[in-house]
Enzyme design. Structure first.
Site, PDB file in Angstrom:
ATOM      1  N   LYS A   1      32.555 -17.215  29.505  1.00 43.69           N
ATOM      2  CA  LYS A   1      33.534 -18.133  30.466  1.00 43.69           C
ATOM      3  C   LYS A   1      32.742 -19.197  30.066  1.00 43.69           C
ATOM      4  O   LYS A   1      31.981 -19.821  31.135  1.00 43.69           O
ATOM      5  CB  LYS A   1      33.635 -17.519  31.765  1.00 43.69           C
ATOM      6  CG  LYS A   1      34.774 -18.000  32.461  1.00 43.69           C
ATOM      7  CD  LYS A   1      35.071 -17.278  33.617  1.00 43.69           C
ATOM      8  CE  LYS A   1      35.931 -17.918  34.650  1.00 43.69           C
ATOM      9  NZ  LYS A   1      37.331 -17.812  34.357  1.00 43.69           N
TER      10      LYS A   1
HETATM   11  C1  LIG Z   1      40.996 -17.083  29.828  1.00 46.58           C
HETATM   12  C2  LIG Z   1      40.777 -16.245  30.940  1.00 46.58           C
HETATM   13  N1  LIG Z   1      41.425 -15.034  30.769  1.00 46.58           N
HETATM   14  C3  LIG Z   1      41.516 -14.017  31.728  1.00 46.58           C
HETATM   15  C4  LIG Z   1      40.807 -14.369  33.200  1.00 46.58           C
HETATM   16  C5  LIG Z   1      40.955 -13.342  34.137  1.00 46.58           C
HETATM   17  O1  LIG Z   1      39.733 -12.800  34.333  1.00 46.58           O
HETATM   18  P1  LIG Z   1      39.113 -12.059  35.694  1.00 46.58           P
HETATM   19  O2  LIG Z   1      40.148 -10.911  35.919  1.00 46.58           O
HETATM   20  O3  LIG Z   1      37.855 -11.574  35.388  1.00 46.58           O
HETATM   21  O4  LIG Z   1      39.469 -13.175  36.705  1.00 46.58           O
HETATM   22  C6  LIG Z   1      40.552 -15.392  33.323  1.00 46.58           C
HETATM   23  C7  LIG Z   1      39.802 -16.024  34.587  1.00 46.58           C
HETATM   24  O5  LIG Z   1      40.159 -15.543  35.569  1.00 46.58           O
HETATM   25  C8  LIG Z   1      40.472 -16.517  32.215  1.00 46.58           C
HETATM   26  O6  LIG Z   1      39.888 -17.917  32.402  1.00 46.58           O
END
Ligand SMILES: Cc1ncc(COP(=O)(O)O)c(C=O)c1O
Length: 311
Positions: A156
């Site tokens: 991330k």
């Molecule tokens: C690109 C992206 N995909 C998926 C998610 C979902 O991830 P999570 O369920 O861990 O928040 C996020 C952020 O929350 C994201 O920034």
């Protein structure tokens, strides 16, 4: 109510003191990584529950590892710092928690090595991310998802979110609520900042972690809930673009978006064009777990405030 504090350079400080220079490496080159964590207010218990706190910090340290950031904290220490900050803020409402790890040196020179690493954390009251959680209109983006061999989506990374920003703004400018983005090869990857599921023949399908997605914590939580509570297995396999058009149901999921039904894709109604039964059930389950209302899932949440022991 807004936030008053941040954790910055090793201690909790008033938010106005948590400032970086315009010369900061991460500000110039996007050399940081972050997390998005939610805490849910339970009115009956007067308790704030943080959802999957440990899992978020495990991913945070994996992201840091990929971009050669080494923090002087363990998952347990980050967990405790977060609880300390939340207690100091004293929030009594749904909250969003944002940890950041970043290259903190001042100066010019694109690289990851030989730079100082820093950690910062703030939390703010937060409600809905997407206005139309019951029926979002999505369009397939003309942008492609970043590729693991160029900018890894698995981590991330702050700078990588320019891809998400381009995708999201194009979608909104075209009149959609959200976008669905394809990989370089043309398979469905995810939304601009959320993972994606479709339902076909009553089964959940989601792209595997090798399709340039963020390995979402909500995504794996929902797969577990669907299997245990609804008896629905999830198939992780590549999804073609036109499978989106013939799906019975579709939804986005993520910490920010929570669970949002997609009722239209590229101007074609999904299923009956309204929120479907599987999305609805999953969403109800998810919120009851997140708010600490399901006693059998209390290990998914961390209470922020001291609990009075039962007599
Ligand atoms: C690109 C992206 N995909 C998926 C998610 C979902 O991830 P999570 O369920 O861990 O928040 C996020 C952020 O929350 C994201 O920034």
């Amino acid at each position: 109510m807004t936030n008053k504090y941040a954790f910055f350079e090793g201690r909790i400080v008033p938010i106005d003191e948590a400032k970086v220079s315009i010369m900061t490496h991460a500000f110039n080159y996007g050399t940081g990584c972050f997390e998005g964590i939610r805490a849910y207010w339970n009115e009956t218990e007067e308790q704030l529950y943080v959802l999957k706190l440990r899992e978020h910090y495990q991913r945070f340290l994996r992201s840091s590892h990929i971009i050669l950031i080494s923090l002087p904290y363990t998952v347990d220490q980050l967990y405790n710092i977060t609880l300390e900050l939340l207690r100091k803020e004293g929030f009594r409402q749904d909250t969003y928690i944002r940890p950041l790890a970043y290259k903190a040196d001042s100066g010019v020179g694109v690289r990851l090595h030989d730079l100082e690493d820093q950690f910062a954390l703030f939390a703010i009251p937060f409600g809905k991310y997407l206005e139309k959680e019951d029926g979002a209109k999505a369009g397939v983006s003309s942008w492609r998802r970043i590729n693991d061999n160029a900018v890894p989506a698995r981590a991330k990374i702050t700078g990588a979110y320019i891809n998400s920003a381009l995708i999201k703004t194009e979608a909104v400018m075209k009149g959609f609520d959200e976008a669905i983005v394809l990989t370089q090869e043309g398979h469905v990857s995810e939304g601009s900042a959320e993972n994606l599921f479709i339902v076909r023949d009553g089964k959940l399908i989601t792209p595997p972690v090798t399709e340039d997605i963020l390995e979402g914590i909500t995504r794996s939580s929902l797969m577990e809930l669907a299997a245990k509570e609804l008896g629905i297995e999830t198939v992780e396999r590549p999804i073609d673009r036109t499978e989106l058009y013939v799906a019975e149901e579709a939804f986005f999921c993520g910490t920010g978006v929570q669970i949002a039904a997609i009722t239209e894709i590229d101007h074609r109604p999904v299923g009956k064009g309204q929120i479907g039964p599987i999305v609805r059930q999953l969403r109800d389950l998810y919120f009851s777990v997140a708010r600490g209302q399901r006693k059998d899932y209390l290990d998914w949440v961390t209470p922020v405030y001291a609990t009075v022991p039962a007599i």
